[in-house]
Design a protein around this motif. Structure first.
Motif, PDB file in Angstrom:
ATOM      1  N   TRP A 188      65.783  50.408  15.514  1.00  0.00           N
ATOM      2  CA  TRP A 188      65.271  50.259  14.151  1.00  0.00           C
ATOM      3  C   TRP A 188      64.445  51.476  13.733  1.00  0.00           C
ATOM      4  O   TRP A 188      63.504  51.356  12.957  1.00  0.00           O
ATOM      5  CB  TRP A 188      64.440  48.983  14.045  1.00  0.00           C
ATOM      6  CG  TRP A 188      65.300  47.768  14.159  1.00  0.00           C
ATOM      7  CD1 TRP A 188      65.551  47.035  15.285  1.00  0.00           C
ATOM      8  CD2 TRP A 188      66.071  47.182  13.117  1.00  0.00           C
ATOM      9  NE1 TRP A 188      66.421  46.024  15.008  1.00  0.00           N
ATOM     10  CE2 TRP A 188      66.760  46.075  13.681  1.00  0.00           C
ATOM     11  CE3 TRP A 188      66.257  47.463  11.776  1.00  0.00           C
ATOM     12  CZ2 TRP A 188      67.607  45.280  12.938  1.00  0.00           C
ATOM     13  CZ3 TRP A 188      67.098  46.665  11.029  1.00  0.00           C
ATOM     14  CH2 TRP A 188      67.762  45.584  11.610  1.00  0.00           C
ATOM     15  N   PHE A 231      64.502  52.118   9.911  1.00  0.00           N
ATOM     16  CA  PHE A 231      63.738  51.029   9.281  1.00  0.00           C
ATOM     17  C   PHE A 231      62.245  51.282   9.452  1.00  0.00           C
ATOM     18  O   PHE A 231      61.449  51.129   8.516  1.00  0.00           O
ATOM     19  CB  PHE A 231      64.156  49.709   9.928  1.00  0.00           C
ATOM     20  CG  PHE A 231      63.432  48.494   9.412  1.00  0.00           C
ATOM     21  CD1 PHE A 231      63.956  47.748   8.369  1.00  0.00           C
ATOM     22  CD2 PHE A 231      62.228  48.082   9.980  1.00  0.00           C
ATOM     23  CE1 PHE A 231      63.299  46.614   7.901  1.00  0.00           C
ATOM     24  CE2 PHE A 231      61.568  46.954   9.522  1.00  0.00           C
ATOM     25  CZ  PHE A 231      62.106  46.218   8.467  1.00  0.00           C
ATOM     26  N   CYS A 275      57.647  45.663   9.626  1.00  0.00           N
ATOM     27  CA  CYS A 275      58.430  44.427   9.712  1.00  0.00           C
ATOM     28  C   CYS A 275      58.429  43.736   8.356  1.00  0.00           C
ATOM     29  O   CYS A 275      57.695  44.129   7.440  1.00  0.00           O
ATOM     30  CB  CYS A 275      57.857  43.478  10.791  1.00  0.00           C
ATOM     31  SG  CYS A 275      56.172  42.899  10.464  1.00  0.00           S
ATOM     32  N   VAL A 276      59.278  42.719   8.238  1.00  0.00           N
ATOM     33  CA  VAL A 276      59.305  41.854   7.060  1.00  0.00           C
ATOM     34  C   VAL A 276      58.952  40.445   7.525  1.00  0.00           C
ATOM     35  O   VAL A 276      59.496  39.972   8.529  1.00  0.00           O
ATOM     36  CB  VAL A 276      60.705  41.852   6.408  1.00  0.00           C
ATOM     37  CG1 VAL A 276      60.727  40.926   5.203  1.00  0.00           C
ATOM     38  CG2 VAL A 276      61.092  43.268   5.998  1.00  0.00           C
ATOM     39  N   TYR A 334      61.147  39.875  10.809  1.00  0.00           N
ATOM     40  CA  TYR A 334      62.286  40.774  11.057  1.00  0.00           C
ATOM     41  C   TYR A 334      61.759  42.188  11.165  1.00  0.00           C
ATOM     42  O   TYR A 334      60.921  42.573  10.360  1.00  0.00           O
ATOM     43  CB  TYR A 334      63.287  40.725   9.891  1.00  0.00           C
ATOM     44  CG  TYR A 334      64.167  39.512   9.845  1.00  0.00           C
ATOM     45  CD1 TYR A 334      64.446  38.759  10.982  1.00  0.00           C
ATOM     46  CD2 TYR A 334      64.753  39.125   8.651  1.00  0.00           C
ATOM     47  CE1 TYR A 334      65.269  37.648  10.912  1.00  0.00           C
ATOM     48  CE2 TYR A 334      65.573  38.011   8.572  1.00  0.00           C
ATOM     49  CZ  TYR A 334      65.824  37.279   9.712  1.00  0.00           C
ATOM     50  OH  TYR A 334      66.640  36.170   9.644  1.00  0.00           O
ATOM     51  N   LEU A 386      56.303  42.465   2.916  1.00  0.00           N
ATOM     52  CA  LEU A 386      56.708  43.718   3.549  1.00  0.00           C
ATOM     53  C   LEU A 386      55.472  44.331   4.201  1.00  0.00           C
ATOM     54  O   LEU A 386      54.464  44.578   3.520  1.00  0.00           O
ATOM     55  CB  LEU A 386      57.279  44.697   2.516  1.00  0.00           C
ATOM     56  CG  LEU A 386      58.436  44.193   1.644  1.00  0.00           C
ATOM     57  CD1 LEU A 386      58.901  45.304   0.694  1.00  0.00           C
ATOM     58  CD2 LEU A 386      59.596  43.707   2.503  1.00  0.00           C
ATOM     59  N   GLU A 389      68.594  39.510   6.362  1.00  0.00           N
ATOM     60  CA  GLU A 389      69.242  40.303   7.413  1.00  0.00           C
ATOM     61  C   GLU A 389      69.994  41.483   6.806  1.00  0.00           C
ATOM     62  O   GLU A 389      69.905  42.618   7.296  1.00  0.00           O
ATOM     63  CB  GLU A 389      70.210  39.425   8.211  1.00  0.00           C
ATOM     64  CG  GLU A 389      69.537  38.387   9.090  1.00  0.00           C
ATOM     65  CD  GLU A 389      70.542  37.748  10.040  1.00  0.00           C
ATOM     66  OE1 GLU A 389      71.604  38.346  10.268  1.00  0.00           O
ATOM     67  OE2 GLU A 389      70.249  36.661  10.552  1.00  0.00           O
ATOM     68  N   CYS A 420      67.501  44.178   5.528  1.00  0.00           N
ATOM     69  CA  CYS A 420      66.879  44.929   6.627  1.00  0.00           C
ATOM     70  C   CYS A 420      67.866  45.908   7.254  1.00  0.00           C
ATOM     71  O   CYS A 420      67.504  47.032   7.593  1.00  0.00           O
ATOM     72  CB  CYS A 420      66.340  43.964   7.684  1.00  0.00           C
ATOM     73  SG  CYS A 420      64.900  43.036   7.138  1.00  0.00           S
ATOM     74  N   ASP A 434      67.607  50.050   7.241  1.00  0.00           N
ATOM     75  CA  ASP A 434      67.766  50.813   8.483  1.00  0.00           C
ATOM     76  C   ASP A 434      68.756  51.965   8.326  1.00  0.00           C
ATOM     77  O   ASP A 434      68.912  52.774   9.239  1.00  0.00           O
ATOM     78  CB  ASP A 434      68.215  49.882   9.617  1.00  0.00           C
ATOM     79  CG  ASP A 434      68.016  50.497  10.990  1.00  0.00           C
ATOM     80  OD1 ASP A 434      66.998  51.198  11.177  1.00  0.00           O
ATOM     81  OD2 ASP A 434      68.873  50.295  11.862  1.00  0.00           O
TER      82      ASP A 434
END
Length: 587
Positions: free
Chosen positions: A30, A33, A39-40, A57, A150, A180, A183, A187
């Motif tokens: 990641w 990302f 992360c989320v 995530y 976020l 998903e 994200c 990325d």
């Protein structure tokens, strides 16, 4: 499943998540990302647990228990706000003692070109929240309550709010699969690069919904005009025109400061001096925007104090910030719970703002009031402080803004006027400090290759204050007032300490770089003729140390100078006996 675990069910590697602990660091699946987000999170309301972390995530991103708790409580408006529908706001929390991730070591790539106000946070997380509360008869309490958050170390409030406005409504309808996909798409984004225009497609290809991209311009320290639009790849050409964000972080300053326009300079001074300030607002949206607007007043000066755009009684630092056993900390707190009026009565400055109301052409202005006028219940809007501004109010600015309102001038133009005024005010204050600091730098002709470089002279406050008579802010600013008194108070603030440390560090690095360049330009063979082996070995070690610093981007040295330094090292080592060569250059 424990709602606070944030781990969720394990997934196959091909989907979003599911590495063994530590695997993310090794393989960095990641990495792209992580250049934008940590992360989320999804926070929901549980009847038994209250706010609970439903999803994180990527699922292998580890938050400490304290971080999870803070995110849960700060992702929901408190009960006094009564936010129905959709609302956006932001918060800021401390990272809690976890070892820094490997990609944090690469921050200098971005930070070295970014303005100080846009650099990655080394010790805090920002939380950008999209909260929805709507009536729902299928839920026991009768309301659907959920937040999409976020978590990032980048202060890109406008970018992430725009991103949330795209993905949150879709997520609330379609849930996990939508998140998903988003994200995975993030990325694929390029890393943020100051000075470049970046195209960041989101939700335009995978979901075939809202098929457009966010085009983001990240300002660099020296922005160059763009001569041609960036080339777009083939699938982007099929998309509608991009949503253009002219800034990733700037708020609508005029709208934020509507109720306090007559006190903007007083508030600027309070920010400059790092004074403790509480902002009590009707909602997290208003509190977080006001705090971020106040922080932005000092640009391009780095804001060196702590600040919390939205803060609640459940925050892990609540006791630390509200204790009466010591002076209030240098923090700007945004709150919505009137309970803080009682708890923080000992704080020297409290700004109470109400819902925006127009009074004729000018938004109704809060009044300056003494802290003794504070009431625990039903506190009226006002700036409660005993502070007296050092500078006179800029009446011309207020007239221009009022005239703009009367003529229905666009708000972005009003914001540009206000922002330029604050920028020029800060620059007028800082330029004399910069000039004086530059005078403390040793002359370049005093730097010789074979002697320790001279020291930067100490900053003497009295000498600086004397210099203001002929090189003060009056050269660039028409405002009258007690500039000397303002500088004297500034010397005691965290912002002077932060500014001085940064400038001294930069000057020391420049001094070391000039010394290294002087050595590189010197005749090394001539120097070695009458030197002992000990002195020669000492030179090798010092040159190597400087090379390591320079190659780590800690010294501003050109590549040609580094190559000459390496040649010097090889020449010097070659002149030594074989046994010493073996020690200095082991196989």
């Amino acid at each position: 499943m424990d709602p606070l675990s944030g781990a969720g069910p394990r997934r196959a590697r091909g989907r979003l998540g599911a590495a063994a602990p530590g695997a993310r660091a090794a393989a960095a699946p990641w990495a792209r990302f992580s250049a934008w987000l940590e992360c989320v999170c999804v926070v929901t309301f549980d009847l038994e647990l209250g706010q609970a972390l439903e999803l994180v995530y990527p699922s292998d991103f580890r938050l400490t228990d304290k971080e999870k708790s803070s995110i849960c409580y700060l992702s929901f408006p408190d009960s006094h706000s009564g936010c129905l529908g959709d609302t956006q706001f932001s918060f800021r929390i401390r990272q809690c003692g976890r070892q820094k991730s490997p990609w944090h070591a690469e921050d200098w790539h971005y930070n070295s070109g970014a303005p100080v106000s846009l650099q990655r946070e080394p010790a805090h997380y920002f939380g950008y929240v999209y909260f929805r509360q709507v009536k729902d008869s299928s839920v026991k309490r009768g309301y659907f309550q959920k937040s999409l958050v976020l978590v990032s170390r980048l202060p890109f409030v406008r970018l992430f709010q725009a991103l949330l406005s795209l993905i949150a409504p879709e997520y609330f309808d379609k849930l996990a699969p939508c998140l998903e996909a988003v994200c995975s798409e993030i990325d694929q984004w390029p890393a943020p690069v100051p000075g470049q225009t970046l195209n960041l497609p989101v939700m335009g290809v995978v979901l075939q919904l809202l098929p457009f991209a966010l085009q983001v311009h990240v300002p660099s320290r020296v922005d160059r005009p763009e001569h041609s639009p960036p080339k777009q790849c083939s699938h982007e050409n099929l998309l509608p025109a991009p949503v253009v964000l002219t800034s990733v972080h700037e708020l609508d300053l005029f709208r934020c400061f509507q109720p306090v326009l007559t006190h903007v300079q007083t508030l600027w001074e309070l920010m400059l001096l790092g004074e403790p300030l509480v902002v009590l607002a009707p909602s997290p949206a208003m509190s977080s925007e006001m705090v971020l607007a106040l922080i932005s007043c000092l640009q391009p000066l780095k804001f060196c104090c702590d600040y919390r755009p939205y803060f609640t009684i459940h925050d892990s630092e609540f006791k630390e910030f509200t204790t009466r056993t010591q002076a209030p900390p240098n923090v700007v707190l945004g709150v919505t719970n009137p309970f803080f009026i009682k708890t923080l009565q000992h704080w020297p400055h409290i700004l109470r703002v109400g819902e925006p109301k127009m009074s004729g052409d000018l938004p109704k202005q809060v009044k300056l009031k003494k802290p003794s006028r504070l009431k625990t219940l039903d506190t009226k809007p006002g700036l409660y402080t005993t502070y007296s501004a050092h500078l006179h109010r800029d009446k011309a600015l207020l007239k221009r803004l009022l005239k703009g309102l009367q003529k229905k001038r666009p708000w972005d133009t009003q914001t540009a006027l206000l922002r330029r005024h604050l920028l020029e005010l800060t620059q007028s204050f800082i330029i004399p400090l910069e000039h004086y600091m530059a005078s403390l730098m040793p002359l370049q002709k005093s730097i010789t290759p074979w002697k320790t470089p001279p020291q930067i002279r100490p900053f003497r406050q009295d000498d600086f204050l004397r210099s203001l008579e002929h090189a003060g802010p009056q050269l660039t600013c028409i405002l009258k007032g007690d500039w000397l008194g303002l500088y004297r108070r500034f010397f005691k603030s965290p912002h002077f300490d932060g500014w001085y440390r940064q400038r001294h560090k930069e000057m020391a690095q420049k001094l070391e770089a000039l010394h290294l360049e002087a050595i590189c330009e010197a005749n090394i063979e001539t120097w070695m003729k009458d030197k002992s082996e000990v002195e020669v070995v000492d030179l090798v070690l010092k040159l190597r140390e400087k090379l390591v610093q320079a190659q780590g981007h800690q010294l501003p040295v050109k590549e040609a100078a580094l190559q000459r330094a390496q040649l010097h090292i090889e020449t010097v080592i070659g002149s030594l006996p074989k046994d010493l060569q073996a020690v200095l250059c082991p196989p």
